[in-house]
Write an enzyme that holds these catalytic residues in place. Structure first.
Site, PDB file in Angstrom:
ATOM      1  N   GLY A 239     -42.030 -25.462 -12.850  1.00 18.32           N
ATOM      2  CA  GLY A 239     -41.560 -24.551 -11.820  1.00 18.32           C
ATOM      3  C   GLY A 239     -40.858 -25.146 -10.621  1.00 18.32           C
ATOM      4  N   GLU A 273     -45.778 -29.499 -16.401  1.00 17.99           N
ATOM      5  CA  GLU A 273     -44.810 -29.102 -17.430  1.00 17.99           C
ATOM      6  C   GLU A 273     -43.419 -28.911 -16.828  1.00 17.99           C
ATOM      7  OE1 GLU A 273     -46.489 -25.414 -18.818  1.00 17.99           O
ATOM      8  OE2 GLU A 273     -48.320 -26.364 -19.560  1.00 17.99           O
ATOM      9  N   PRO A 274     -42.844 -29.923 -16.213  1.00 19.19           N
ATOM     10  CA  PRO A 274     -41.534 -29.723 -15.583  1.00 19.19           C
ATOM     11  C   PRO A 274     -40.418 -29.605 -16.625  1.00 19.19           C
ATOM     12  CG  PRO A 274     -42.148 -32.039 -15.473  1.00 19.19           C
ATOM     13  CD  PRO A 274     -43.312 -31.313 -16.105  1.00 19.19           C
ATOM     14  N   GLY A 275     -39.503 -28.702 -16.383  1.00 16.65           N
ATOM     15  CA  GLY A 275     -38.334 -28.558 -17.255  1.00 16.65           C
ATOM     16  C   GLY A 275     -37.070 -28.749 -16.429  1.00 16.65           C
ATOM     17  N   ARG A 276     -36.755 -27.710 -15.655  1.00 18.94           N
ATOM     18  CA  ARG A 276     -35.529 -27.694 -14.849  1.00 18.94           C
ATOM     19  C   ARG A 276     -35.413 -28.932 -13.950  1.00 18.94           C
ATOM     20  NH1 ARG A 276     -33.300 -22.705 -13.084  1.00 18.94           N
ATOM     21  NH2 ARG A 276     -35.353 -21.790 -13.423  1.00 18.94           N
ATOM     22  N   TYR A 316     -29.035 -13.718 -14.126  1.00 19.00           N
ATOM     23  CA  TYR A 316     -29.791 -13.813 -12.862  1.00 19.00           C
ATOM     24  C   TYR A 316     -28.884 -13.803 -11.642  1.00 19.00           C
ATOM     25  CZ  TYR A 316     -32.741 -16.264 -16.341  1.00 19.00           C
ATOM     26  OH  TYR A 316     -33.426 -16.643 -17.463  1.00 19.00           O
ATOM     27  N   CYS A 343     -16.222  -9.757 -24.094  1.00 20.27           N
ATOM     28  CA  CYS A 343     -15.903  -8.387 -23.691  1.00 20.27           C
ATOM     29  C   CYS A 343     -17.069  -7.723 -22.966  1.00 20.27           C
ATOM     30  CB  CYS A 343     -15.509  -7.587 -24.920  1.00 20.27           C
ATOM     31  SG  CYS A 343     -14.148  -8.374 -25.768  1.00 20.27           S
ATOM     32  N   GLU A 344     -17.381  -8.206 -21.820  1.00 23.29           N
ATOM     33  CA  GLU A 344     -18.436  -7.656 -20.972  1.00 23.29           C
ATOM     34  C   GLU A 344     -18.029  -7.922 -19.529  1.00 23.29           C
ATOM     35  OE1 GLU A 344     -21.729  -6.555 -21.790  1.00 23.29           O
ATOM     36  OE2 GLU A 344     -21.747  -7.065 -23.919  1.00 23.29           O
ATOM     37  N   TYR A 371     -31.608 -24.675 -19.158  1.00 20.99           N
ATOM     38  CA  TYR A 371     -31.360 -23.273 -19.474  1.00 20.99           C
ATOM     39  C   TYR A 371     -29.856 -22.987 -19.601  1.00 20.99           C
ATOM     40  CZ  TYR A 371     -36.192 -23.419 -18.001  1.00 20.99           C
ATOM     41  OH  TYR A 371     -37.513 -23.784 -17.870  1.00 20.99           O
TER      42      TYR A 371
HETATM   43  N1  LLP Z   1     -44.264 -24.103 -18.550  1.00 19.84           N
HETATM   44  C1  LLP Z   1     -44.189 -22.814 -18.932  1.00 19.84           C
HETATM   45  C2  LLP Z   1     -45.363 -22.190 -19.528  1.00 19.84           C
HETATM   46  C3  LLP Z   1     -42.999 -22.104 -18.739  1.00 19.84           C
HETATM   47  O1  LLP Z   1     -42.942 -20.830 -19.107  1.00 19.84           O
HETATM   48  C4  LLP Z   1     -41.888 -22.745 -18.155  1.00 19.84           C
HETATM   49  C5  LLP Z   1     -40.628 -22.019 -17.948  1.00 19.84           C
HETATM   50  C6  LLP Z   1     -42.001 -24.098 -17.801  1.00 19.84           C
HETATM   51  C7  LLP Z   1     -43.203 -24.736 -18.002  1.00 19.84           C
HETATM   52  C8  LLP Z   1     -40.875 -24.884 -17.184  1.00 19.84           C
HETATM   53  O2  LLP Z   1     -40.516 -24.370 -15.944  1.00 19.84           O
HETATM   54  P1  LLP Z   1     -39.418 -25.127 -15.048  1.00 19.84           P
HETATM   55  O3  LLP Z   1     -40.019 -26.453 -14.620  1.00 19.84           O
HETATM   56  O4  LLP Z   1     -38.208 -25.329 -15.888  1.00 19.84           O
HETATM   57  O5  LLP Z   1     -39.197 -24.203 -13.917  1.00 19.84           O
HETATM   58  N2  LLP Z   1     -34.222 -19.152 -17.997  1.00 19.84           N
HETATM   59  C9  LLP Z   1     -34.648 -19.220 -16.624  1.00 19.84           C
HETATM   60  C10 LLP Z   1     -35.909 -20.011 -16.453  1.00 19.84           C
HETATM   61  C11 LLP Z   1     -37.073 -19.506 -17.295  1.00 19.84           C
HETATM   62  C12 LLP Z   1     -38.303 -20.358 -17.163  1.00 19.84           C
HETATM   63  C13 LLP Z   1     -39.303 -19.975 -18.203  1.00 19.84           C
HETATM   64  N3  LLP Z   1     -40.486 -20.761 -18.192  1.00 19.84           N
HETATM   65  C14 LLP Z   1     -33.507 -19.785 -15.781  1.00 19.84           C
HETATM   66  O6  LLP Z   1     -32.438 -20.085 -16.338  1.00 19.84           O
HETATM   67  O7  LLP Z   1     -33.620 -19.887 -14.561  1.00 19.84           O
END
Ligand code: LLP
Length: 414
Positions: A239, A273-276, A316, A343-344, A371
């Protein structure tokens, strides 16, 4: 340190110009910087110091197997939400024993696949899922390691579509009933309680919601301990936000320290659980201006990337910086909406951007490492773009552009 910068007026990914990438691989394509990814991971890892921890990169942010391999080699674990993501982790050489499985709708086959690969933990999101997991584990003679994902009802103050820790969201087990579900789970023969989990949302730019959630989870841990349930780890989800425009999120170090300082007195392994925050600013979408359409009302730059390649702006209303890959254009500065060929009306990459453009120019769309490709589709029968990885002066194509035949692969004429 920035890995995308202008050198002699030319935008580079590490030591390679975007011009060179476009010449070799055409457009649109996603371009990632390997060192931007590994340095972010290292920043997280080193902030933990000697604290017991496991970083579980959220595969959904960018699931290309070469990206997963970079992280696996650095020691990363993974957060998955499907059997497909586990398949990717295994193919990339990731360790299932460092993998946690989140998500509200795990199917029996996915549970079996994960159990047979001895994953670290299931983050269970409902009572029904807990029953199903116990039964599935029993049927194949396994014990399922479990954390309950608790919904702490804190406001992450982010976009409503990516907020997950409010009681009206579909995610996790209500805080009020979590204790009794833990007690029930403790009696189940094929469930092994190992931890507690939450994930309150994404693109969060303030530490407070994380701290509020953490405090609630630690209170619950104390309560469970009194009831004879001893947990080994606390997973605070992902997050952490990034800078797209002018956001000022805490650094990875500040974020990790805020967590470790609070959890210190507990003998718990900390999972994140970092992603972004690992990959978001490590990717750029390279696209070409096909047409300039200047109307009496609005000026449009029609580019060869579209909402199917990058859906974040349409979904978003998210903002991504857009720049020419070469400085010094002689064209006049005009305010454009940067739109794709789909086409949107919602098919836009950016609105009201002042740019000096000519047809044929190449543009970089920034902060799309997370993402971006992972949410791409084939809408309008558009082949998905290629993905390119740059490491210093090396360029590698880590996913080739889809062909027209790829589009109909699996379809049958009957
Ligand atoms: N853990 C869980 C259980 C999650 O559902 C998520 C993201 C993460 C970790 C990673 O979160 P992050 O560190 O990336 O914030 N498509 C959207 C973001 C959806 C996030 C969904 N869950 C966007 O493009 O902003």
């Amino acid at each position: 340190m920035t890995y995308f910068a202008y050198k002699d007026g030319k935008l580079c990914a590490e030591n390679v110009t975007f011009f060179e990438i476009a010449k070799r691989y055409k457009t649109p394509c996603y371009v990632y910087s390997k060192n931007a990814i590994s340095s972010k991971y290292e920043e997280f890892a080193s902030a933990f110091g000697s604290e017991k921890h496991l970083l579980c990169y959220a595969v959904k942010a960018n699931s290309n197997i070469s990206i997963l391999k970079i992280l696996a080699r650095l020691g990363s674990g993974f957060d998955i939400v499907s059997g497909g993501e586990l398949h990717r982790v295994i193919k990339a050489g990731g360790d299932p024993r460092k993998t946690v499985f989140s998500g509200v709708g795990k199917r029996v086959e996915e549970m079996e696949f994960a159990l047979n690969n001895d994953i670290k933990c299931f983050n269970v999101e409902s009572q029904s899922e807990l029953y199903k997991l116990n039964e599935t584990a029993k049927n194949i003679g396994k014990s399922a390691p479990v954390s309950l994902r608790v919904n702490p009802d804190v406001d992450a103050k982010t976009h409503p579509y990516i907020s997950t820790g409010l009681k009206e969201n579909k995610f996790g087990i209500a805080y009020e009933v979590a204790k009794s579900l833990y007690q029930e789970a403790a009696q189940m023969k094929n469930i092994n309680l190992v931890g507690i989990d939450c994930h309150i949302g994404s693109q969060i730019s303030d530490l407070r919601p994380f701290q509020d959630a953490l405090k609630l989870l630690l209170d619950l841990i104390d309560d469970l301990k009194k009831a004879g349930i001893d947990l080994k780890h606390i997973d605070i989800g992902g997050g952490l936000g990034i800078t797209y425009k002018d956001e000022t999120p805490p650094t990875a170090t500040e974020y990790v320290h805020a967590i470790t300082n609070t959890v210190k007195q507990y003998n718990l392994e900390i999972i994140m659980e970092p992603g972004r925050s690992i990959v978001g600013n490590a990717g750029v979408l390279l696209t070409k201006v096909e047409y300039l359409n200047e109307t009496p009302f609005r000026n449009f730059a029609i580019v060869d990337a579209a909402m199917n390649d990058l859906i974040r702006p349409s979904l978003y209303n998210s903002w991504h910086d857009i720049k020419n890959i070469e400085k010094g254009s002689k064209a006049k500065k005009v305010e454009y909406d940067i739109v794709g060929p789909v086409c949107e009306t919602a098919d836009f990459i950016g609105k009201k951007r002042s740019l000096c453009l000519s047809e044929g120019d190449l543009l970089a769309v920034f902060s799309v490492g997370a993402y971006g490709f992972s949410m791409a589709s084939n809408y309008n029968s558009r082949p998905r773009p290629s993905e390119i990885l740059v490491d210093n002066d090396q360029i590698q194509e880590i996913r080739k552009r889809e062909s027209l035949d790829d589009l109909i692969n699996g379809e049958r004429l009957v």
